[in-house]
Design an enzyme around this catalytic site. Structure first.
Site, PDB file in Angstrom:
ATOM      1  N   HIS A 219      -9.093  16.089  15.417  1.00 14.26           N
ATOM      2  CA  HIS A 219      -7.741  15.709  15.860  1.00 14.26           C
ATOM      3  C   HIS A 219      -7.114  14.546  15.089  1.00 14.26           C
ATOM      4  O   HIS A 219      -5.955  14.221  15.312  1.00 14.26           O
ATOM      5  CB  HIS A 219      -7.721  15.367  17.351  1.00 14.26           C
ATOM      6  CG  HIS A 219      -8.320  14.014  17.666  1.00 14.26           C
ATOM      7  ND1 HIS A 219      -9.661  13.814  17.842  1.00 14.26           N
ATOM      8  CD2 HIS A 219      -7.747  12.801  17.826  1.00 14.26           C
ATOM      9  CE1 HIS A 219      -9.893  12.557  18.097  1.00 14.26           C
ATOM     10  NE2 HIS A 219      -8.757  11.885  18.087  1.00 14.26           N
TER      11      HIS A 219
HETATM   12  C1  UD1 Z   1      -4.253   9.684  20.366  1.00 17.03           C
HETATM   13  C2  UD1 Z   1      -4.634   8.342  19.796  1.00 17.03           C
HETATM   14  C3  UD1 Z   1      -5.974   8.470  19.088  1.00 17.03           C
HETATM   15  C4  UD1 Z   1      -7.014   9.077  20.001  1.00 17.03           C
HETATM   16  C5  UD1 Z   1      -6.515  10.362  20.595  1.00 17.03           C
HETATM   17  C6  UD1 Z   1      -7.483  10.849  21.628  1.00 17.03           C
HETATM   18  C7  UD1 Z   1      -2.793   6.893  19.026  1.00 17.03           C
HETATM   19  C8  UD1 Z   1      -2.056   6.409  17.857  1.00 17.03           C
HETATM   20  N1  UD1 Z   1      -3.689   7.893  18.801  1.00 17.03           N
HETATM   21  O1  UD1 Z   1      -4.084  10.593  19.290  1.00 17.03           O
HETATM   22  O2  UD1 Z   1      -6.420   7.188  18.688  1.00 17.03           O
HETATM   23  O3  UD1 Z   1      -8.170   9.324  19.245  1.00 17.03           O
HETATM   24  O4  UD1 Z   1      -5.260  10.133  21.242  1.00 17.03           O
HETATM   25  O5  UD1 Z   1      -7.333  12.200  21.891  1.00 17.03           O
HETATM   26  O6  UD1 Z   1      -2.607   6.415  20.117  1.00 17.03           O
HETATM   27  N2  UD1 Z   1      -0.046  16.526  22.810  1.00 17.03           N
HETATM   28  C9  UD1 Z   1       0.120  17.517  23.732  1.00 17.03           C
HETATM   29  N3  UD1 Z   1      -0.307  17.283  25.004  1.00 17.03           N
HETATM   30  C10 UD1 Z   1      -0.853  16.113  25.407  1.00 17.03           C
HETATM   31  C11 UD1 Z   1      -1.005  15.109  24.456  1.00 17.03           C
HETATM   32  C12 UD1 Z   1      -0.607  15.316  23.156  1.00 17.03           C
HETATM   33  O7  UD1 Z   1       0.622  18.590  23.430  1.00 17.03           O
HETATM   34  O8  UD1 Z   1      -1.221  15.984  26.595  1.00 17.03           O
HETATM   35  C13 UD1 Z   1       0.369  16.799  21.412  1.00 17.03           C
HETATM   36  C14 UD1 Z   1       1.807  16.388  21.115  1.00 17.03           C
HETATM   37  O9  UD1 Z   1       2.334  17.308  20.216  1.00 17.03           O
HETATM   38  C15 UD1 Z   1       1.656  15.061  20.422  1.00 17.03           C
HETATM   39  C16 UD1 Z   1       0.329  15.223  19.684  1.00 17.03           C
HETATM   40  O10 UD1 Z   1      -0.483  16.027  20.534  1.00 17.03           O
HETATM   41  O11 UD1 Z   1       2.711  14.787  19.570  1.00 17.03           O
HETATM   42  C17 UD1 Z   1      -0.372  13.923  19.399  1.00 17.03           C
HETATM   43  O12 UD1 Z   1      -0.522  13.139  20.597  1.00 17.03           O
HETATM   44  P1  UD1 Z   1      -0.619  11.548  20.506  1.00 17.03           P
HETATM   45  O13 UD1 Z   1      -0.992  10.996  21.823  1.00 17.03           O
HETATM   46  O14 UD1 Z   1       0.569  10.993  19.849  1.00 17.03           O
HETATM   47  O15 UD1 Z   1      -1.783  11.313  19.471  1.00 17.03           O
HETATM   48  P2  UD1 Z   1      -3.253  11.905  19.459  1.00 17.03           P
HETATM   49  O16 UD1 Z   1      -3.424  12.670  18.206  1.00 17.03           O
HETATM   50  O17 UD1 Z   1      -3.545  12.587  20.736  1.00 17.03           O
HETATM   51  N1  UDP Z   2     -13.684  15.118  25.357  1.00 15.11           N
HETATM   52  C1  UDP Z   2     -13.572  15.941  26.466  1.00 15.11           C
HETATM   53  N2  UDP Z   2     -13.122  17.216  26.277  1.00 15.11           N
HETATM   54  C2  UDP Z   2     -12.788  17.707  25.059  1.00 15.11           C
HETATM   55  C3  UDP Z   2     -12.910  16.849  23.933  1.00 15.11           C
HETATM   56  C4  UDP Z   2     -13.348  15.563  24.116  1.00 15.11           C
HETATM   57  O1  UDP Z   2     -13.870  15.522  27.585  1.00 15.11           O
HETATM   58  O2  UDP Z   2     -12.389  18.876  24.974  1.00 15.11           O
HETATM   59  C5  UDP Z   2     -14.148  13.732  25.546  1.00 15.11           C
HETATM   60  C6  UDP Z   2     -15.325  13.334  24.706  1.00 15.11           C
HETATM   61  O3  UDP Z   2     -16.520  13.676  25.343  1.00 15.11           O
HETATM   62  C7  UDP Z   2     -15.130  11.844  24.549  1.00 15.11           C
HETATM   63  C8  UDP Z   2     -13.638  11.693  24.533  1.00 15.11           C
HETATM   64  O4  UDP Z   2     -13.104  12.879  25.115  1.00 15.11           O
HETATM   65  O5  UDP Z   2     -15.638  11.138  25.667  1.00 15.11           O
HETATM   66  C9  UDP Z   2     -13.190  11.548  23.131  1.00 15.11           C
HETATM   67  O6  UDP Z   2     -11.813  11.729  23.050  1.00 15.11           O
HETATM   68  P1  UDP Z   2     -11.074  12.104  21.712  1.00 15.11           P
HETATM   69  O7  UDP Z   2     -11.967  12.821  20.805  1.00 15.11           O
HETATM   70  O8  UDP Z   2      -9.816  12.770  22.124  1.00 15.11           O
HETATM   71  O9  UDP Z   2     -10.648  10.667  21.145  1.00 15.11           O
HETATM   72  P2  UDP Z   2     -11.367   9.516  20.307  1.00 15.11           P
HETATM   73  O10 UDP Z   2     -12.672   9.209  20.936  1.00 15.11           O
HETATM   74  O11 UDP Z   2     -11.488  10.002  18.905  1.00 15.11           O
HETATM   75  O12 UDP Z   2     -10.401   8.402  20.389  1.00 15.11           O
END
Ligand code: UD1
Ligand code: UDP
Length: 383
Positions: A219
């Site tokens: 991601h």
């Molecule tokens: C964010 C965090 C990242 C973290 C990740 C965990 C920042 C800058 N990044 O990244 O550090 O590792 O969360 O998962 O804060 N979207 C949906 N549904 C949702 C959420 C997101 O469709 O419930 C889609 C949207 O198109 C959105 C994109 O995912 O634009 C990215 O979401 P965003 O929260 O901006 O960043 P992440 O890549 O999720």
């Molecule tokens: N996780 C989850 N379901 C999923 C993918 C991840 O519960 O389908 C959990 C995972 O076990 C970990 C956390 O989400 O505890 C990590 O989140 P993510 O990878 O979105 O973000 P990051 O840790 O890179 O910020």
């Protein structure tokens, strides 16, 4: 009673918050009152709601419903909402987790109101300022009053950035207190691992056999939004899937990118191969997938570490990591998005025996340590 206001927003923060909320409920309910604020950064049911139900986290007292957007707009909306709630609730502390935009917003809002910031997961560094998360962490750490590092490296990073180990209570943003306390996600993984054993049916549901599949998650913007990186990673996964089934719970960011026209051909090939794309799963299901996998291939911070907790080798789809210890032990391999490096690491893991996984993330009681420290150092608390 100490009042803490906790900010959550992204999936990993919701899961992290379970450790602190559980410790408050079990040990400090007469000393700490927690107000939970969800920024709404993540909002799909399987990115947010599912964790409250499953992990017994109290429902958020407030949801700012900020949703997705560009960094500036999203963070600005959060700052505005959090500021109002801080003025209304007047907490003794704000608790911030990790490095997301929700973390940054909480740090900016609280510091302007002189509300002490507690940063959990302090000191982690990738030393790559192109990562939005690195910017968020650095800012948050340097505005915090109490900093809790999950690893020795995190603690040392703070010293290297000029924080003084000799600072004494009462701590302030100018003279913060910082502590190496272990990882609250290790607390959580130990606690929920038992529950996962009984409750998760994810292996049966997907026809998976323990140690006969690979778990992958992707991601990071660096991997999803750079055309060549996404292609290179998925081409490597397709190659690996010729001999080993891969299950990949798809983050909504990655799903949206793969559905774009420019990736149509790649998306078709992924689906034709032995790669099972499924929607994001609950934490108990994720634990079960992590524990039973042959290996993990991920760019997630949390998932690479959980692979280590469950003694599984990991290919990290990033050129660097904040969790350097797991690489140093020889159980995780930094491959970036490089096709050849990913395949080389895969072959190396397949051909080597089980590794050693020394305990480097504490004793499973990090949350308790953090809360005791908050109680012992709260300047305005009426205990
Ligand atoms: C964010 C965090 C990242 C973290 C990740 C965990 C920042 C800058 N990044 O990244 O550090 O590792 O969360 O998962 O804060 N979207 C949906 N549904 C949702 C959420 C997101 O469709 O419930 C889609 C949207 O198109 C959105 C994109 O995912 O634009 C990215 O979401 P965003 O929260 O901006 O960043 P992440 O890549 O999720
Ligand atoms: N996780 C989850 N379901 C999923 C993918 C991840 O519960 O389908 C959990 C995972 O076990 C970990 C956390 O989400 O505890 C990590 O989140 P993510 O990878 O979105 O973000 P990051 O840790 O890179 O910020």
């Amino acid at each position: 009673m100490i009042k803490v206001l906790t900010i959550i927003g992204a999936r990993p923060q919701i899961i992290k918050a379970a450790a602190i909320s559980r410790a408050i409920k079990n040990k400090f309910v007469d000393k700490i009152k927690e107000i939970i604020v969800h920024t709404g950064q993540h909002y799909d049911k399987n990115m947010s709601e599912v964790f409250f139900e499953e992990l017994g986290i109290p429902r958020p007292d407030y949801n700012l419903n900020v949703g997705s957007g560009k960094h500036g707009k999203q963070t600005a909306k959060m700052i505005e909402g959090i500021e109002e709630l801080l003025l209304k609730e007047k907490p003794n502390y704000i608790i911030l987790y990790g490095d997301t935009n929700s973390t940054l917003a909480g740090a900016v809002a609280a510091s302007k109101l002189n509300i002490p910031i507690v940063h959990i997961e302090a000191g982690l560094r990738s030393f790559n300022r192109k990562m939005p998360e690195e910017v968020n962490r650095v800012v948050c750490d340097h505005l915090s009053t109490l900093l809790f590092s999950p690893t020795v490296t995190g603690y040392k990073n703070l010293m290297n950035e000029g924080l003084n180990e000799m600072n004494k209570s009462p701590f302030t943003p100018e003279q913060p207190g910082y502590f190496h306390c272990g990882d609250i996600m290790y607390d959580n993984s130990l606690y929920f691992s038992e529950l996962a054993k009984n409750k998760s049916k994810i292996l049966e549901d997907n026809g998976l056999i323990s140690k006969e599949y690979i778990l992958s998650t992707i991601h990071r913007d660096h991997n999803t939004d750079i055309y060549d990186n996404l292609r290179s990673i998925f081409n490597a996964l397709i190659e690996i899937s010729k001999t080993n089934k891969i299950i990949l719970p798809l983050h909504p960011r990655t799903k949206k990118v793969l559905e774009q026209m420019k990736h149509k051909e790649l998306f078709e090939r992924i689906k034709e191969n032995n790669i099972l794309l499924i929607p994001p799963v609950s934490f108990l299901d994720m634990i079960s997938l992590e524990k039973n996998a042959l290996m993990v291939i991920t760019d997630s911070g949390g998932v690479q570490k959980e692979a280590y907790f469950f003694k599984n080798p990991c290919i990290i789809l990033r050129p660097e990591t904040e969790w350097v210890e797991i690489v140093d032990t020889g159980n995780a391999f930094l491959c970036g998005a490089d096709y050849n490096e990913i395949l080389n690491a895969f072959n190396f893991i397949i051909n080597s025996g089980a590794g050693d996984y020394p305990k480097i993330f504490g004793d499973g009681k990090a949350a308790e340590f953090i809360l005791k420290t908050l109680i012992n150092n709260c300047p305005e608390a009426v205990l």
